[in-house]
Motif scaffolding. Structure first.
Motif, PDB file in Angstrom:
ATOM      1  N   GLU A 228       2.805  -7.615   4.782  1.00 48.27           N
ATOM      2  CA  GLU A 228       3.794  -6.554   4.568  1.00 48.27           C
ATOM      3  C   GLU A 228       4.938  -7.096   3.729  1.00 48.27           C
ATOM      4  O   GLU A 228       5.474  -8.175   3.988  1.00 48.27           O
ATOM      5  N   GLU A 229       5.316  -6.323   2.709  1.00 46.27           N
ATOM      6  CA  GLU A 229       6.431  -6.709   1.847  1.00 46.27           C
ATOM      7  C   GLU A 229       7.074  -5.452   1.283  1.00 46.27           C
ATOM      8  O   GLU A 229       6.375  -4.569   0.772  1.00 46.27           O
ATOM      9  N   SER A 231       8.276  -2.939   2.785  1.00 44.19           N
ATOM     10  CA  SER A 231       7.756  -1.783   3.516  1.00 44.19           C
ATOM     11  C   SER A 231       6.387  -1.325   2.998  1.00 44.19           C
ATOM     12  O   SER A 231       5.997  -0.181   3.188  1.00 44.19           O
ATOM     13  N   ARG A 232       5.676  -2.209   2.318  1.00 44.97           N
ATOM     14  CA  ARG A 232       4.321  -1.908   1.839  1.00 44.97           C
ATOM     15  C   ARG A 232       3.328  -2.873   2.478  1.00 44.97           C
ATOM     16  O   ARG A 232       3.625  -4.057   2.661  1.00 44.97           O
ATOM     17  N   LEU A 233       2.157  -2.346   2.834  1.00 40.10           N
ATOM     18  CA  LEU A 233       1.104  -3.151   3.461  1.00 40.10           C
ATOM     19  C   LEU A 233       0.004  -3.438   2.451  1.00 40.10           C
ATOM     20  O   LEU A 233      -0.395  -2.559   1.679  1.00 40.10           O
ATOM     21  N   SER A 235      -3.846  -5.069   2.495  1.00 37.23           N
ATOM     22  CA  SER A 235      -4.996  -5.664   3.180  1.00 37.23           C
ATOM     23  C   SER A 235      -5.675  -6.629   2.208  1.00 37.23           C
ATOM     24  O   SER A 235      -5.876  -6.299   1.033  1.00 37.23           O
ATOM     25  N   ILE A 275       2.697  -8.852  -3.374  1.00 36.05           N
ATOM     26  CA  ILE A 275       1.999  -7.558  -3.345  1.00 36.05           C
ATOM     27  C   ILE A 275       1.858  -6.986  -4.756  1.00 36.05           C
ATOM     28  O   ILE A 275       1.521  -5.816  -4.927  1.00 36.05           O
TER      29      ILE A 275
END
Length: 286
Positions: A228-229, A231-233, A235, A275
């Motif tokens: 998470e960075e 507020s984004r995930l 995978s 990310i």
């Protein structure tokens, strides 16, 4: 001129325009306040002048009646006048009281005219300030837009770039690593790429994430890892940490997949720095 220098100049210009805008806004609202105060003064002067004028006119009417009475008495016949002699009209000069009333009316009217002129000048000045403030605001918005655009470009220039992204299946036979396209024989997936030279990037350790997406649009992951960075995930299938010193660098990562995620078809390989997507490719298994 470098992008960084250009960005600093635009930021400085934006600060200057913002400061000038604040000064003009202050003058504009100060002028608006003075304009309102001037209008209140004029309104008060009008009320005062109206009251004074009413009183003066009342006195003027009384004096005028007195003059009429004097005129009537002077014109009253004291003796019989022969028919062939025409009576001479008597002109009564204004009395000192009448002149005094006229002198009182004149200064008040002059003062109101002066206040009206001041109000018009103040109104014209406020309109000019409002126009200049609008132009400054427009220039400031344009500079801010260019500044944001340059900041985005600068941030983008600091990103890493991965080229020559390559992936293939791996099986191990007698301690030998053999590449294969058969999904049923795969034990690992090998992903290699080259990080380009970038002098604008920050030197140091970098987290590189490998994301493998199977034909069912599912991220191939043995443990379901994610990061998470901002507020984004994200995978990912595997992670590696490298030291980047702004020079070109070759990297290879061996990914242990979940066997249930491996099937025949096309796979999408994505390379992330943090990310941020920095490279991708597609490979197929049969």
């Amino acid at each position: 001129m470098t992008l960084r220098t250009s960005l600093k100049m635009i930021k400085l210009s934006a600060v200057v325009f913002a400061s000038v805008g604040i000064v003009f806004a202050s003058k504009y609202y100060q002028g608006k306040s003075q304009n309102k105060k001037l209008q209140q003064e004029i309104q008060l002067e009008k009320i005062t002048h109206s009251n004074e004028l009413t009183e003066i006119l009342s006195r003027y009417d009384a004096t005028l009646n007195e003059n009429k009475e004097l005129l009537r008495q002077q014109n009253a016949p004291q003796q019989t006048v022969p028919a062939n002699i025409k009576p001479v009209a008597t002109v009564v000069a204004p009395t000192p009281k009448t002149q005094e009333i006229r002198q009182e009316i004149h200064p008040n009217a002059k003062k109101i005219d002066s206040l009206k002129n001041q109000l018009k000048e103040q109104s014209d000045q406020n309109k000019s300030l409002a126009t200049e403030l609008g132009e400054l605001s427009s220039k400031y918005r344009e500079l801010k837009k260019r500044n944001d655009s340059n900041e985005s470009a600068l941030a983008l220039s600091k990103n890493l770039t991965a080229i020559n992204v390559y992936a293939n299946g791996i099986k191990i036979v007698s301690n030998n690593i053999i590449e294969t396209k058969r999904f049923s024989a795969i034990e690992q997936i090998k992903v290699c790429f080259t990080l380009l030279e970038n002098k604008a990037a920050i030197k140091g350790n970098k987290d590189i994430y490998i994301q493998i997406v199977n034909p069912d649009n599912k991220v191939v992951s043995k443990n379901g890892d994610f990061v998470e960075e901002d507020s984004r995930l994200l995978s990912y299938s595997a992670k590696t940490n490298i030291y980047y010193d702004n020079e070109e660098l070759d990297v290879c990562v061996f990914v242990d997949p979940n066997k249930n995620d491996i099937q025949k078809g096309d796979y999408e390989i994505n390379i992330f720095s943090g990310i941020n997507l920095i490279g991708s490719t597609v490979f197929s298994l049969k």
